[in-house]
Design an enzyme around this catalytic site. Structure first.
Site, PDB file in Angstrom:
ATOM      1  N   HIS A   1     -33.328  11.342  39.704  1.00  0.00           N
ATOM      2  CA  HIS A   1     -33.907  12.643  40.029  1.00  0.00           C
ATOM      3  C   HIS A   1     -33.719  13.004  41.509  1.00  0.00           C
ATOM      4  O   HIS A   1     -33.481  12.142  42.356  1.00  0.00           O
ATOM      5  CB  HIS A   1     -35.394  12.650  39.690  1.00  0.00           C
TER       6      HIS A   1
ATOM      7  N   ARG B   1     -40.773  -5.070  45.515  1.00  0.00           N
ATOM      8  CA  ARG B   1     -39.885  -3.915  45.374  1.00  0.00           C
ATOM      9  C   ARG B   1     -38.510  -4.302  44.853  1.00  0.00           C
ATOM     10  O   ARG B   1     -37.947  -3.621  43.997  1.00  0.00           O
ATOM     11  CB  ARG B   1     -39.716  -3.203  46.714  1.00  0.00           C
ATOM     12  N   ARG B   2     -37.950  -5.371  45.395  1.00  0.00           N
ATOM     13  CA  ARG B   2     -36.540  -5.661  45.143  1.00  0.00           C
ATOM     14  C   ARG B   2     -36.300  -6.797  44.155  1.00  0.00           C
ATOM     15  O   ARG B   2     -35.207  -6.920  43.608  1.00  0.00           O
ATOM     16  CB  ARG B   2     -35.841  -6.011  46.466  1.00  0.00           C
TER      17      ARG B   2
ATOM     18  N   SER C   1     -38.515  13.727  45.486  1.00  0.00           N
ATOM     19  CA  SER C   1     -39.856  14.194  45.144  1.00  0.00           C
ATOM     20  C   SER C   1     -40.686  14.351  46.416  1.00  0.00           C
ATOM     21  O   SER C   1     -40.299  13.889  47.500  1.00  0.00           O
ATOM     22  CB  SER C   1     -40.545  13.201  44.201  1.00  0.00           C
ATOM     23  N   ILE C   2     -41.867  14.958  46.270  1.00  0.00           N
ATOM     24  CA  ILE C   2     -42.714  15.146  47.446  1.00  0.00           C
ATOM     25  C   ILE C   2     -43.224  13.809  47.975  1.00  0.00           C
ATOM     26  O   ILE C   2     -43.479  13.665  49.174  1.00  0.00           O
ATOM     27  CB  ILE C   2     -43.878  16.104  47.147  1.00  0.00           C
TER      28      ILE C   2
ATOM     29  N   GLY D   1     -35.125   5.427  40.089  1.00  0.00           N
ATOM     30  CA  GLY D   1     -34.422   4.329  40.739  1.00  0.00           C
ATOM     31  C   GLY D   1     -34.575   3.006  40.025  1.00  0.00           C
ATOM     32  O   GLY D   1     -33.594   2.302  39.763  1.00  0.00           O
TER      33      GLY D   1
ATOM     34  N   ASN E   1     -41.387  10.910  47.632  1.00  0.00           N
ATOM     35  CA  ASN E   1     -40.235  10.306  48.301  1.00  0.00           C
ATOM     36  C   ASN E   1     -40.193  10.766  49.752  1.00  0.00           C
ATOM     37  O   ASN E   1     -39.994   9.968  50.673  1.00  0.00           O
ATOM     38  CB  ASN E   1     -38.919  10.712  47.630  1.00  0.00           C
TER      39      ASN E   1
ATOM     40  N   THR F   1     -44.445   5.823  44.240  1.00  0.00           N
ATOM     41  CA  THR F   1     -44.771   6.851  43.254  1.00  0.00           C
ATOM     42  C   THR F   1     -45.026   6.258  41.874  1.00  0.00           C
ATOM     43  O   THR F   1     -46.053   6.527  41.259  1.00  0.00           O
ATOM     44  CB  THR F   1     -43.637   7.892  43.178  1.00  0.00           C
ATOM     45  N   GLY F   2     -44.086   5.472  41.363  1.00  0.00           N
ATOM     46  CA  GLY F   2     -44.284   4.870  40.048  1.00  0.00           C
ATOM     47  C   GLY F   2     -44.559   5.902  38.976  1.00  0.00           C
ATOM     48  O   GLY F   2     -43.797   6.834  38.789  1.00  0.00           O
TER      49      GLY F   2
END
EC number: 5.4.2.11
Length: 240
Positions: free
Chosen positions: A13, A118-119, A16-17, A188, A19, A25-26
């Site tokens: 996408h 995260r990774r 986003s606001i 992502g 981002n 966000t999830g």
């Protein structure tokens, strides 16, 4: 001669606001930023110029993905394809990190721990409070989504892959096998999880895989649905 199936265009996408605000966000259902709307329209223009037409569109239950798809299709100027909107393509559930500014999370939990969450592939952040999780799920307005009690309150990337695969197996793979052209607009982490499976990426190597916002990837498959090519749309257009 290698027999080919349909074409899959994969798209994360637009911005986003959250981002833009550097927040986790999830499953929070935030919308696109002004730049995100422009991102999506630009993708539609590029796909139109490249001559793409889609038989099937697949997206998540989250606004930033569904709105990206809507802007792309509107700009693409083609009859609306069959569209599947599924929670299975949602972004990874970030548990207690949901809504936190990323630097704030690093201070609260430690930068290295947050990086691993995260990774990495197997580690999940602390689970979100049950009431907050239920509120997230209610906001998605997806009739096909199970009750909040049956859904995870946090996820590792492995967990994300497990829920994405049924959508691939039951919806996307059959369309490709029929020779159809599919547009998938996801997130992502849900896309990283899918790439891990399709490209047989190792548990450690997946940490370095990035999926950029609003940069379409054109994928071709053989008759067994093994990937035979993956080309950024920008590179494909430049070669014509």
């Amino acid at each position: 001669m290698t027999l080919q199936t349909g074409t899959l265009v994969v798209l994360r996408h637009g911005q986003s606001i959250w981002n833009r605000a550097n927040r986790f966000t999830g499953w929070s259902d935030v919308g696109l930023s002004v730049q995100g709307v422009a991102d999506a329209q630009r993708v539609g223009e590029r796909l139109r110029e490249a001559g793409f037409r889609f038989d099937l569109a697949v997206t998540s239950a989250l606004l930033r993905a569904t709105d990206t798809l809507a802007h792309v299709l509107r700009t693409l100027e083609q009859p609306p394809p069959r569209t599947v909107r599924s929670w299975r393509l949602n972004d990874r559930h970030y548990g207690m990190l949901t809504g936190m500014e990323k630097d704030e999370a690093a201070l609260a939990y430690g930068a290295e721990r947050v990086r691993q969450w995260r990774r990495g592939f197997d580690l999940a952040p602390p689970a979100l409070d049950a009431d907050l999780h239920a509120a997230l799920v209610r906001a998605l307005h997806d009739d096909a989504m199970p009750h909040a009690d049956a859904l995870p309150r946090t996820e590792s990337l492995r967990d994300t892959l497990r829920r994405v695969l049924p959508l691939w197996d039951e919806c996307v793979a059959p369309a490709l096998t029929r020779g159809q052209s599919v547009l998938m607009v996801g997130h992502g982490n849900s896309l990283r999880a899918l790439f891990k499976q399709l490209d047989n990426i190792g548990d450690d190597a997946i940490a370095s895989v990035e999926v950029a916002h609003a940069e379409p990837l054109v994928m071709k498959f053989d008759a067994t649905l093994s990937v035979i090519s993956r080309t950024p749309l920008a590179a494909l257009a430049a070669s014509r």
